[in-house]
Structure formats: C-alpha cells, structure tokens
Design an enzyme around this catalytic site. Structure first.
Site, PDB file in Angstrom:
ATOM      1  N   CYS A  39       0.868  -1.183   0.000  1.00  0.00           N
ATOM      2  CA  CYS A  39       0.000   0.000   0.000  1.00  0.00           C
ATOM      3  C   CYS A  39       0.902   1.229   0.000  1.00  0.00           C
ATOM      4  CB  CYS A  39      -0.881  -0.032   1.252  1.00  0.00           C
ATOM      5  SG  CYS A  39      -1.805   1.485   1.560  1.00  0.00           S
ATOM      6  N   HIS A  40       0.407   2.338  -0.512  1.00  0.00           N
ATOM      7  CA  HIS A  40       1.263   3.535  -0.545  1.00  0.00           C
ATOM      8  C   HIS A  40       1.649   4.017   0.853  1.00  0.00           C
ATOM      9  CE1 HIS A  40       0.385   3.446  -4.790  1.00  0.00           C
ATOM     10  NE2 HIS A  40       1.462   4.189  -4.902  1.00  0.00           N
ATOM     11  N   THR A  41       0.874   3.613   1.853  1.00  0.00           N
ATOM     12  CA  THR A  41       1.236   4.004   3.216  1.00  0.00           C
ATOM     13  C   THR A  41       2.525   3.291   3.659  1.00  0.00           C
ATOM     14  OG1 THR A  41      -1.095   4.370   3.637  1.00  0.00           O
ATOM     15  CG2 THR A  41       0.325   4.239   5.566  1.00  0.00           C
ATOM     16  N   HIS A  61       0.739  -4.104   5.761  1.00  0.00           N
ATOM     17  CA  HIS A  61      -0.512  -4.113   6.528  1.00  0.00           C
ATOM     18  C   HIS A  61      -1.725  -4.531   5.712  1.00  0.00           C
ATOM     19  CE1 HIS A  61      -0.307  -0.167   4.609  1.00  0.00           C
ATOM     20  NE2 HIS A  61      -1.625  -0.128   4.689  1.00  0.00           N
ATOM     21  N   GLU A  62      -1.523  -5.048   4.482  1.00  0.00           N
ATOM     22  CA  GLU A  62      -2.681  -5.422   3.644  1.00  0.00           C
ATOM     23  C   GLU A  62      -2.475  -6.886   3.272  1.00  0.00           C
ATOM     24  OE1 GLU A  62      -4.169  -2.267   0.818  1.00  0.00           O
ATOM     25  OE2 GLU A  62      -3.957  -3.866  -0.640  1.00  0.00           O
ATOM     26  N   CYS A  91     -11.878  -3.616  19.589  1.00  0.00           N
ATOM     27  CA  CYS A  91     -11.928  -4.424  20.813  1.00  0.00           C
ATOM     28  C   CYS A  91     -13.364  -4.640  21.289  1.00  0.00           C
ATOM     29  CB  CYS A  91     -11.081  -3.799  21.911  1.00  0.00           C
ATOM     30  SG  CYS A  91     -11.855  -2.361  22.695  1.00  0.00           S
ATOM     31  N   CYS A  94     -13.814  -0.632  24.356  1.00  0.00           N
ATOM     32  CA  CYS A  94     -13.263   0.667  24.767  1.00  0.00           C
ATOM     33  C   CYS A  94     -14.275   1.786  24.488  1.00  0.00           C
ATOM     34  CB  CYS A  94     -11.935   0.939  24.059  1.00  0.00           C
ATOM     35  SG  CYS A  94     -12.120   1.399  22.322  1.00  0.00           S
ATOM     36  N   CYS A  97     -14.940   2.150  20.745  1.00  0.00           N
ATOM     37  CA  CYS A  97     -15.752   1.064  20.167  1.00  0.00           C
ATOM     38  C   CYS A  97     -17.201   1.155  20.623  1.00  0.00           C
ATOM     39  CB  CYS A  97     -15.170  -0.301  20.532  1.00  0.00           C
ATOM     40  SG  CYS A  97     -13.675  -0.697  19.596  1.00  0.00           S
ATOM     41  N   CYS A 105     -10.368   2.450  17.388  1.00  0.00           N
ATOM     42  CA  CYS A 105     -10.371   1.701  18.655  1.00  0.00           C
ATOM     43  C   CYS A 105      -9.166   2.150  19.461  1.00  0.00           C
ATOM     44  CB  CYS A 105     -10.291   0.200  18.355  1.00  0.00           C
ATOM     45  SG  CYS A 105      -9.954  -0.822  19.814  1.00  0.00           S
ATOM     46  N   ARG A 109      -3.884   1.050  20.247  1.00  0.00           N
ATOM     47  CA  ARG A 109      -3.322   2.043  19.323  1.00  0.00           C
ATOM     48  C   ARG A 109      -2.022   2.670  19.836  1.00  0.00           C
ATOM     49  NH1 ARG A 109      -1.094   4.390  16.256  1.00  0.00           N
ATOM     50  NH2 ARG A 109      -1.720   5.733  14.519  1.00  0.00           N
ATOM     51  N   CYS A 169      -6.964  -3.185   3.532  1.00  0.00           N
ATOM     52  CA  CYS A 169      -6.754  -1.727   3.575  1.00  0.00           C
ATOM     53  C   CYS A 169      -7.425  -0.957   2.438  1.00  0.00           C
ATOM     54  CB  CYS A 169      -5.264  -1.373   3.642  1.00  0.00           C
ATOM     55  SG  CYS A 169      -5.006   0.411   3.781  1.00  0.00           S
ATOM     56  N   ARG A 364      -2.431  -2.705  -7.343  1.00  0.00           N
ATOM     57  CA  ARG A 364      -1.887  -3.447  -6.217  1.00  0.00           C
ATOM     58  C   ARG A 364      -0.979  -4.592  -6.698  1.00  0.00           C
ATOM     59  NH1 ARG A 364      -2.694   0.426  -3.135  1.00  0.00           N
ATOM     60  NH2 ARG A 364      -3.769   0.187  -1.135  1.00  0.00           N
TER      61      ARG A 364
HETATM   62  N1  LIG Z   1      -7.217   7.039   5.209  1.00  0.00           N
HETATM   63  C1  LIG Z   1      -6.952   5.751   5.090  1.00  0.00           C
HETATM   64  O1  LIG Z   1      -7.433   4.928   5.870  1.00  0.00           O
HETATM   65  C2  LIG Z   1      -6.073   5.283   3.988  1.00  0.00           C
HETATM   66  C3  LIG Z   1      -5.343   6.168   3.249  1.00  0.00           C
HETATM   67  N2  LIG Z   1      -4.549   5.742   2.223  1.00  0.00           N
HETATM   68  C4  LIG Z   1      -3.839   6.766   1.466  1.00  0.00           C
HETATM   69  O2  LIG Z   1      -4.605   7.042   0.298  1.00  0.00           O
HETATM   70  C5  LIG Z   1      -3.756   7.605  -0.696  1.00  0.00           C
HETATM   71  C6  LIG Z   1      -4.014   6.941  -2.032  1.00  0.00           C
HETATM   72  O3  LIG Z   1      -3.590   5.603  -2.033  1.00  0.00           O
HETATM   73  P1  LIG Z   1      -3.473   4.783  -3.414  1.00  0.00           P
HETATM   74  O4  LIG Z   1      -4.738   4.891  -4.191  1.00  0.00           O
HETATM   75  O5  LIG Z   1      -2.974   3.454  -3.077  1.00  0.00           O
HETATM   76  O6  LIG Z   1      -2.351   5.664  -4.140  1.00  0.00           O
HETATM   77  P2  LIG Z   1      -1.901   5.817  -5.642  1.00  0.00           P
HETATM   78  O7  LIG Z   1      -0.560   6.458  -5.619  1.00  0.00           O
HETATM   79  O8  LIG Z   1      -2.081   4.541  -6.380  1.00  0.00           O
HETATM   80  O9  LIG Z   1      -2.961   6.849  -6.272  1.00  0.00           O
HETATM   81  C7  LIG Z   1      -2.796   8.218  -6.224  1.00  0.00           C
HETATM   82  C8  LIG Z   1      -3.254   8.803  -7.567  1.00  0.00           C
HETATM   83  O10 LIG Z   1      -3.206  10.220  -7.467  1.00  0.00           O
HETATM   84  C9  LIG Z   1      -2.710  10.762  -8.678  1.00  0.00           C
HETATM   85  N3  LIG Z   1      -2.176  12.082  -8.370  1.00  0.00           N
HETATM   86  C10 LIG Z   1      -0.966  12.397  -7.803  1.00  0.00           C
HETATM   87  N4  LIG Z   1      -0.862  13.736  -7.641  1.00  0.00           N
HETATM   88  C11 LIG Z   1      -2.007  14.280  -8.121  1.00  0.00           C
HETATM   89  C12 LIG Z   1      -2.513  15.604  -8.214  1.00  0.00           C
HETATM   90  N5  LIG Z   1      -1.783  16.653  -7.798  1.00  0.00           N
HETATM   91  N6  LIG Z   1      -3.740  15.798  -8.749  1.00  0.00           N
HETATM   92  C13 LIG Z   1      -4.487  14.750  -9.183  1.00  0.00           C
HETATM   93  N7  LIG Z   1      -4.057  13.451  -9.121  1.00  0.00           N
HETATM   94  C14 LIG Z   1      -2.849  13.230  -8.590  1.00  0.00           C
HETATM   95  C15 LIG Z   1      -1.692   9.742  -9.140  1.00  0.00           C
HETATM   96  O11 LIG Z   1      -1.469   9.849 -10.556  1.00  0.00           O
HETATM   97  C16 LIG Z   1      -2.385   8.425  -8.755  1.00  0.00           C
HETATM   98  O12 LIG Z   1      -3.200   7.951  -9.808  1.00  0.00           O
HETATM   99  C17 LIG Z   1      -2.338   7.463  -0.158  1.00  0.00           C
HETATM  100  O13 LIG Z   1      -1.976   8.701   0.431  1.00  0.00           O
HETATM  101  C18 LIG Z   1      -2.475   6.406   0.934  1.00  0.00           C
HETATM  102  O14 LIG Z   1      -1.454   6.516   1.896  1.00  0.00           O
HETATM  103  C19 LIG Z   1      -4.497   4.417   1.856  1.00  0.00           C
HETATM  104  C20 LIG Z   1      -5.216   3.504   2.546  1.00  0.00           C
HETATM  105  C21 LIG Z   1      -6.000   3.837   3.720  1.00  0.00           C
HETATM  106  N1  LIG Z   2       1.364   7.318  11.243  1.00  0.00           N
HETATM  107  C1  LIG Z   2       0.776   8.158  10.273  1.00  0.00           C
HETATM  108  C2  LIG Z   2      -0.708   7.899  10.210  1.00  0.00           C
HETATM  109  C3  LIG Z   2      -1.074   7.559   8.855  1.00  0.00           C
HETATM  110  C4  LIG Z   2      -2.566   7.335   8.737  1.00  0.00           C
HETATM  111  O1  LIG Z   2      -3.330   8.278   8.750  1.00  0.00           O
HETATM  112  N2  LIG Z   2      -2.982   6.095   8.603  1.00  0.00           N
HETATM  113  C5  LIG Z   2      -4.341   5.778   8.271  1.00  0.00           C
HETATM  114  C6  LIG Z   2      -4.332   4.511   7.561  1.00  0.00           C
HETATM  115  S1  LIG Z   2      -3.385   4.588   6.105  1.00  0.00           S
HETATM  116  C7  LIG Z   2      -3.429   3.058   5.538  1.00  0.00           C
HETATM  117  O2  LIG Z   2      -2.871   2.730   4.560  1.00  0.00           O
HETATM  118  C8  LIG Z   2      -5.214   5.585   9.491  1.00  0.00           C
HETATM  119  O3  LIG Z   2      -6.119   4.780   9.504  1.00  0.00           O
HETATM  120  N3  LIG Z   2      -5.013   6.349  10.503  1.00  0.00           N
HETATM  121  C9  LIG Z   2      -5.712   6.214  11.748  1.00  0.00           C
HETATM  122  C10 LIG Z   2      -4.827   5.598  12.788  1.00  0.00           C
HETATM  123  O4  LIG Z   2      -5.318   5.260  13.856  1.00  0.00           O
HETATM  124  O5  LIG Z   2      -3.628   5.450  12.494  1.00  0.00           O
HETATM  125  C11 LIG Z   2       1.016   9.618  10.557  1.00  0.00           C
HETATM  126  O6  LIG Z   2       1.162   9.955  11.731  1.00  0.00           O
HETATM  127  O7  LIG Z   2       1.050  10.383   9.582  1.00  0.00           O
HETATM  128 ZN   LIG Z   3      -2.900   0.897   3.452  1.00  0.00          ZN
HETATM  129 ZN   LIG Z   4     -11.896  -0.592  21.113  1.00  0.00          ZN
END
Ligand SMILES: NC(=O)C1=CN([C@@H]2O[C@H](COP(=O)(O)OP(=O)(O)OC[C@H]3O[C@@H](n4cnc5c(N)ncnc54)[C@H](O)[C@@H]3O)[C@@H](O)[C@H]2O)C=CC1
Ligand SMILES: N[C@@H](CCC(=O)N[C@@H](CSC=O)C(=O)NCC(=O)O)C(=O)O
Ligand SMILES: [Zn+2]
Ligand SMILES: [Zn+2]
Length: 371
Positions: A39-41, A61-62, A91, A94, A97, A105, A109, A169, A364
C-alpha cells in the site's frame, strides 16, 4: 559535482533477513502470512515522512493468512482459521468502540504506534536478540507475524487469500469513505481526486450508492480508461486547464459537487477538493495520508457557507465486525477485488514491487510470501 562533506541522497532497498518471531503472549495471535499487498502508506513510512515511523521495523498491513498459534485467553480465533490482520483494531469494549460514532479503537493504538505489543511493550520480532519493531500492529512483510487478538478478522475459509488480502486496507477504505463517512445518496454528483486503488474504490462505492455523475481527477491521463470500468463517468486532468481545478469543477457542475474525496495525500489538492464542493451542503472527505509537517488550509468562509470537511480511516469500517462481511460481499460478486490486483510477485521481489508502485499501470502488487 563534488560530494565531499555534503549530505548524499541515494536509493536503499528493503532487506530480507532471518527474523525470530516469538510465540504469542496472552491476547495475541501468531499468523502465517500467505499473501500481502503493498500500500502507498508502506512507501510513505519507508520514505521517512511518517512521524510514527520507527526503524528497524517490518512494514506491511494489507494481507491474509492462517492462524498458526494463539496465546492465553484468545477465544475468537484458533489455529487453522483464515484471517485478515487489521491495522485498525476493534476491541468492542473501549470508549471508542462503544461510542457508536467511530471505527477507531483505543485499546492497542498507543502500543502499535510505537511498534510494540501491549502486554509487555516489547516487540515479538528480533534478530540475534536485537528487537525489530512492529508496524501498524500488523507487519505483514514477514512470513509469520504476531498481532493483537483485537486486530485480526476471521474470514470465510473458501475465500481466495491471494485476492482478499486487499480487504485489509485500500479497497475497504475507498468503499467505506463513500458508504460510511460521506453517506453518498442516489443522484449525487461526486468528485474523486486521484485514481489509484483508493480512488477507484471510491468510484466503485459511489456507483453502487447511485451517484449520477462521478468525476475523476488525475494528473496522469492514462488512468482514465481503466477508471471507467470502476464507475467514473467524466475525467479531468488539471494539467489541461489554466484555471484552478476547483473552479473548473464548480463551472462544470452548476455550483459544485455534493461530495468530493481526496485520495492522494496532497494538501493543496485537499483544499481544491473542499472548495469544489457545493455551497450549503457539499462534503469533502480526506482519505490520502499527507507527510509529517504538512497542514491543510482554506478560507474559514468555505465552512461558514456550509461546506463540510471530514476525514476517514479504513473507510469508517469496524474491522473485525465488517471485514468478514466485505469478504462475503466479494464472494457474492457484489464488490470488485480481483480487478485491483495488477501484479503478482514473491517476497524475494519486494523491492521490484515497490518500484512498480510508481508505474502508472500498477494498482496493487500481491506478494506470495512462501515461494
Ligand atoms: N485514510 C486511510 O485509511 C487510507 C489512506 N490511504 C492513502 O490514500 C492515498 C491513495 O492511495 P493509493 O490509491 O494506493 O495511491 P496511488 O498512488 O495509487 O494513487 C494516487 C493517484 O493520485 C494521482 N495524483 C498524484 N498527484 C495528483 C494531483 N496533484 N492531482 C491529481 N491526481 C494526482 C496519481 O497519478 C495516482 O493515480 C495514499 O496517500 C495512501 O497513503 C491508503 C489507505 C488507507
Ligand atoms: N502514522 C501516520 C498515520 C497515517 C494514517 O493516517 N494512517 C491511516 C491509515 S493509512 C493506511 O494505509 C489511518 O487509519 N489512521 C488512523 C490511525 O489510527 O492510524 C502519521 O502519523 O502520519
Ligand atoms: Zn494501506
Ligand atoms: Zn476498542
């Protein structure tokens, strides 16, 4: 150019090492990881831009795997169960949750944020007695890992692990951002910034929710063809426009979109995503992870006039309760998963897999951990 006395920037690789994985303690589960995706993270933390990044550690993590053994008091999984490690724990006890307001949760964490297990604040990984830190409470770039029992979802053993690992993820994050966080209604106009795995899953979720228009925005026009099959109906490349992208979208949508999603991790785009929302009700969801030190900004007037700024972690899904449900939806062909897997490789190729993530065609990469 002379480099003497200068800091040098250069490439390094992940290294594959023999690691000792201690048995699970009370409330812990040792999992044989069969397949993991990148994953990009993972790349973000490896880059050094994650304030929680702690090294040396085992990223990842995926993933999906099989329980190898369990520690004392673990009742919800047993050896042989098929599982998905969940970086966002659940959990069920908490304050978070029980709130009914969030999927976050609080139980483990603080420990997972510093790379250790809750019981004794130690790592279960070591090399010659020296600890190697856990990552996101999952560390799935290891053939065996130890997770907290609140961080593991038991799934249908018939589900193909080389596919459903993605439900750890990126795919749930995009779907859940739409279904749980934004709660997109039928007929809505949606804008998705970034058409990687997460953005495409947002588009898929928006289509399922009955959105009337799904506008995909990406700086790489090669992303557009594939995005159509995930539900995107219109495309905009900001590089083709002189006006700010938010203005382009407002002009195209009679005042702005109902919902927007930032799936990149770029704080300037987060601002554009908020500002392309319709006055009075438009909601923007931040999904992308921005680097340490980055901050978002906009004119407060944007919020005063009714736009709403939100964020989502794991798409708001409660992990142990809902990951098995997502697996079942995939088995019933109600959500896509296979379509996000563009490459299959082995653990030995993990560095090549990280390089591939920069390739526009890659969504992916799934690693087989035992070849
Ligand atoms: N909040 C959460 O729980 C999660 C967050 N993430 C985050 O989500 C983000 C996306 O993840 P993926 O889809 O796997 O990444 P990815 O890198 O595959 O997709 C990002 C896309 O954005 C485009 N892009 C880059 N700069 C741009 C701009 N200025 N304007 C428009 N498009 C632009 C790229 O060409 C690419 O197609 C990452 O930052 C990742 O860390 C990922 C999983 C969970
Ligand atoms: N450690 C990072 C936190 C990054 C972040 O926001 N993670 C996401 C998941 S990204 C998955 O690919 C998230 O779920 N955050 C909530 C959490 O509890 O971590 C930073 O500090 O930037
Ligand atoms: Zn992820
Ligand atoms: Zn919990």
């Amino acid at each position: 150019m002379a480099t003497q006395a200068q800091v040098i920037t250069c490439k390094v690789s992940l290294v594959i090492e023999e690691v000792e994985v201690a048995p699970p303690q009370a409330g812990e589960v040792r999992v044989k990881v069969l397949f993991t995706a990148l994953c990009h993270t993972d790349a973000y933390t490896w880059s050094g831009k994650d304030p929680e990044g702690l090294f040396p550690c085992i990223l990842g993590h995926e993933a999906a795997g099989i329980v190898e053994s369990v520690g004392e008091g673990v009742t919800e999984v047993q050896p042989g169960d098929h599982v998905i490690p969940c970086y966002q724990a659940e959990c069920k006890e908490c304050k978070f949750c029980k709130s009914g307001k969030t999927n976050l949760c609080g139980k483990v964490r603080l420990a997972t944020g510093v790379g250790v297990m809750l019981n004794d604040r130690q790592s279960r990984f070591s090399i010659n007695g020296k600890p190697i830190y856990h990552f996101m409470g999952t560390s799935t770039f290891s053939q065996y890992t130890v997770v907290h029992d609140v961080s593991v979802a038991k799934i249908d053993p018939k589900a193909p692990l080389d596919k459903v690992c993605l439900l750890g993820c990126g795919v749930p994050t995009g779907l859940g951002a739409v279904w749980n966080t934004a709660k997109v209604e039928p007929g809505s106009i949606v804008a998705v910034f970034g058409l990687g795995t997460v953005g495409l899953a947002v588009a898929e979720g928006a289509k399922a929710a009955g959105a009337s228009r799904i506008i995909g925005i990406d700086i790489d026009s090669k992303k557009f063809d594939r995005a159509k099959s995930f539900g995107v109906t219109e495309f905009i490349n900001p590089k083709d426009h002189e006006k700010p992208i938010q203005q382009v979208i407002v002009d195209l949508t009679d005042g702005g979109v109902d919902y927007s999603f930032e799936c990149i991790g770029n704080v300037s785009v987060m601002r554009a995503a908020l500002e392309c929302c319709h006055k009075g009700w438009g909601t923007s969801v931040i999904v992308g992870v921005a680097a340490s030190g980055q901050e978002i900004s906009t004119r407060p007037f944007q919020l005063v006039t009714g736009r709403v700024w939100k964020g989502t972690a794991f798409g708001g899904f409660k992990s142990r309760s809902q990951v098995p449900w997502l697996v079942d939806k995939y088995m019933k062909k109600e959500i896509k998963v296979d379509e996000y897997v563009t490459h299959n490789m082995t653990l030995a190729d993990i560095n090549k897999a990280f390089d591939l993530m920069h390739d526009g065609g890659c969504l992916r990469v799934v690693l087989d951990m035992h070849i």
